[in-house]
Design a protein around this motif. Structure first.
Motif, PDB file in Angstrom:
ATOM      1  N   GLY A  43      -4.529   6.456  -1.729  1.00  0.00           N
ATOM      2  CA  GLY A  43      -3.315   5.957  -2.365  1.00  0.00           C
ATOM      3  C   GLY A  43      -3.595   4.774  -3.261  1.00  0.00           C
ATOM      4  N   SER A  44      -2.782   3.744  -3.123  1.00  0.00           N
ATOM      5  CA  SER A  44      -2.897   2.575  -3.998  1.00  0.00           C
ATOM      6  C   SER A  44      -2.731   1.300  -3.183  1.00  0.00           C
ATOM      7  N   ILE A  45      -3.343   0.220  -3.692  1.00  0.00           N
ATOM      8  CA  ILE A  45      -3.226  -1.101  -3.077  1.00  0.00           C
ATOM      9  C   ILE A  45      -2.866  -2.089  -4.177  1.00  0.00           C
ATOM     10  N   LYS A  55       0.837  -1.191   0.000  1.00  0.00           N
ATOM     11  CA  LYS A  55       0.000   0.000   0.000  1.00  0.00           C
ATOM     12  C   LYS A  55       0.875   1.245   0.000  1.00  0.00           C
ATOM     13  N   CYS A  56       0.597   2.153  -0.907  1.00  0.00           N
ATOM     14  CA  CYS A  56       1.273   3.442  -0.960  1.00  0.00           C
ATOM     15  C   CYS A  56       0.228   4.509  -0.689  1.00  0.00           C
ATOM     16  N   ASP A  57       0.337   5.195   0.447  1.00  0.00           N
ATOM     17  CA  ASP A  57      -0.684   6.159   0.857  1.00  0.00           C
ATOM     18  C   ASP A  57      -0.072   7.522   1.111  1.00  0.00           C
ATOM     19  N   TRP A  58      -0.814   8.543   0.727  1.00  0.00           N
ATOM     20  CA  TRP A  58      -0.342   9.925   0.785  1.00  0.00           C
ATOM     21  C   TRP A  58      -1.064  10.695   1.884  1.00  0.00           C
ATOM     22  N   VAL A  59      -0.278  11.310   2.775  1.00  0.00           N
ATOM     23  CA  VAL A  59      -0.794  12.231   3.787  1.00  0.00           C
ATOM     24  C   VAL A  59      -0.348  13.631   3.369  1.00  0.00           C
ATOM     25  N   GLU A  60      -1.288  14.470   3.009  1.00  0.00           N
ATOM     26  CA  GLU A  60      -0.986  15.796   2.489  1.00  0.00           C
ATOM     27  C   GLU A  60      -0.691  16.773   3.625  1.00  0.00           C
ATOM     28  N   GLY A  61       0.499  17.360   3.590  1.00  0.00           N
ATOM     29  CA  GLY A  61       0.853  18.431   4.510  1.00  0.00           C
ATOM     30  C   GLY A  61       0.813  18.077   5.974  1.00  0.00           C
ATOM     31  N   GLY A  62       0.803  16.783   6.300  1.00  0.00           N
ATOM     32  CA  GLY A  62       0.742  16.375   7.696  1.00  0.00           C
ATOM     33  C   GLY A  62      -0.620  16.527   8.330  1.00  0.00           C
ATOM     34  N   HIS A  63      -1.652  16.805   7.514  1.00  0.00           N
ATOM     35  CA  HIS A  63      -2.960  17.075   8.114  1.00  0.00           C
ATOM     36  C   HIS A  63      -4.131  16.362   7.433  1.00  0.00           C
ATOM     37  N   THR A  64      -3.953  15.811   6.216  1.00  0.00           N
ATOM     38  CA  THR A  64      -5.081  15.215   5.503  1.00  0.00           C
ATOM     39  C   THR A  64      -4.674  13.914   4.823  1.00  0.00           C
ATOM     40  N   PHE A  65      -5.397  12.846   5.149  1.00  0.00           N
ATOM     41  CA  PHE A  65      -5.196  11.582   4.444  1.00  0.00           C
ATOM     42  C   PHE A  65      -5.951  11.636   3.127  1.00  0.00           C
ATOM     43  N   ARG A  66      -5.231  11.422   2.010  1.00  0.00           N
ATOM     44  CA  ARG A  66      -5.842  11.544   0.690  1.00  0.00           C
ATOM     45  C   ARG A  66      -6.154  10.194   0.038  1.00  0.00           C
TER      46      ARG A  66
END
Length: 247
Positions: free
Chosen positions: A136-138, A123-134
Motif C-alpha cells: 500500500g502506501s505510507i 498507512k493505506c494497505d490493500w488485502v486482495e480477496g481476503g487472502h493476500t497482502f499486497r
C-alpha cells in the motif's frame, strides 16, 4: 485458549487479552518491563509480541518462564501466517501493517479490504480477496505534517490539531494558523478519500476498515461505508498466534 497480544511501540506497549476469539481486555502500559505484571494478572497460556522499537528476545525468554505455552516473536519475514504475504521486501515490512492485514482478512475472508491506519503515519494497505497482502502506501500522519511545516520553514508556527477533532473544518483559513490547519487536515482527508476512490475503481466490492489513534478524526470525513476497528492490529496478532499454535 487464553492469549496475550503485545504491540510494542516507541513510547508504549498496547496489549489485548483474548479468550478464544473474544477480546476480553485492551490497554496500554508504559514499558516492556511492565509486561511481567500483565502476565501475572491476566494469566495467558500463549503470548505474541510485535515490536517496532527494541529487540524483545531477552524479554521473551523471561516471559516464557511465566507461562505454560508459547511466546511467539512476530517477524514479518519468517513467521507463519494465515494469509499470503505478497510484499516484495517482507524483511522491511512493518509488523503492524501485516498484523492489521491478517485481522482484516479474518473479518472478511473473501473480500478485498483497504485498511486505513491513521496514526503517526497514515498507512493505506490493500488485502486482495481476503487472502493476500499486497502492500500500500505510507504518508506522514497529522502531527508529523504540522511538525514538518514548523521545522522545515523559517517562520511558520507549530500548530496542533483542534482539541475536538469532530468539529467542522474551515476550508479557507483567514490567518496563518487556520490556513495551516486547513492545509494539513483538509489535505489529509482529501488524500485518503483519493486513495479510497482509486482502490474502489479497481475493486468495486471493496471493504474499508479504519484504525489508528486518529480514526475518530477521519471517520466522519471519509466517503463510503467505513468500519472502525481500533484493535485491528491486536486482533491480527492474536490470529497469527492461534495459527502458529494450532498448526
Amino acid at each position: 485458549m487464553r492469549t496475550l497480544a503485545l504491540d510494542i511501540g516507541n513510547t508504549a506497549v498496547k496489549y489485548g487479552c483474548f479468550a478464544g476469539n473474544e477480546l476480553l481486555e485492551t490497554g496500554v502500559v508504559e514499558s516492556v518491563g511492565a509486561v511481567s505484571g500483565l502476565l501475572q494478572r491476566l494469566a495467558p497460556e500463549h503470548v505474541i509480541s510485535s515490536s517496532v522499537a527494541e529487540d524483545t528476545t531477552r524479554w521473551a525468554a523471561q516471559w516464557q518462564q511465566q507461562i505454560s505455552g508459547r511466546v511467539l516473536e512476530f517477524l514479518p519475514a519468517t513467521t507463519l501466517l494465515p494469509i499470503r504475504n505478497g510484499y516484495a521486501t517482507p524483511h522491511t515490512l512493518g509488523a503492524d501493517r501485516l498484523a492489521a492485514a491478517v485481522g482484516a482478512a479474518w473479518f472478511w475472508p473473501t473480500r478485498s479490504t483497504l485498511i486505513i491506519d491513521a496514526g503517526t503515519a497514515i498507512k493505506c494497505d490493500w488485502v486482495e480477496g481476503g487472502h493476500t497482502f499486497r502492500g500500500g502506501s505510507i504518508a506522514p500522519g497529522l502531527r508529523l505534517r504540522f511538525q514538518a511545516l514548523h521545522t522545515f520553514t523559517g517562520r511558520l508556527p507549530l500548530v496542533t490539531p483542534p482539541a475536538e477533532l469532530t468539529v467542522p473544518l474551515a476550508l479557507t483559513g483567514d490567518d496563518t494558523e487556520s490556513a495551516i490547519r486547513s492545509g494539513v487536515l483538509n489535505g489529509a482527508v482529501a488524500e485518503v478519500n483519493g486513495f479510497i476512490a482509486a482502490y474502489q475503481d479497481q475493486n468495486p466490492d471493496l471493504q474499508i476498515v479504519l484504525a489508528g489513534g486518529d480514526a475518530g478524526f477521519f471517520q466522519p470525513r471519509l466517503k463510503g461505508r467505513i468500519f472502525v476497528i481500533p484493535e485491528l492490529v491486536l486482533i491480527g496478532l492474536h490470529r497469527i498466534l492461534v495459527h502458529n499454535v494450532e498448526i
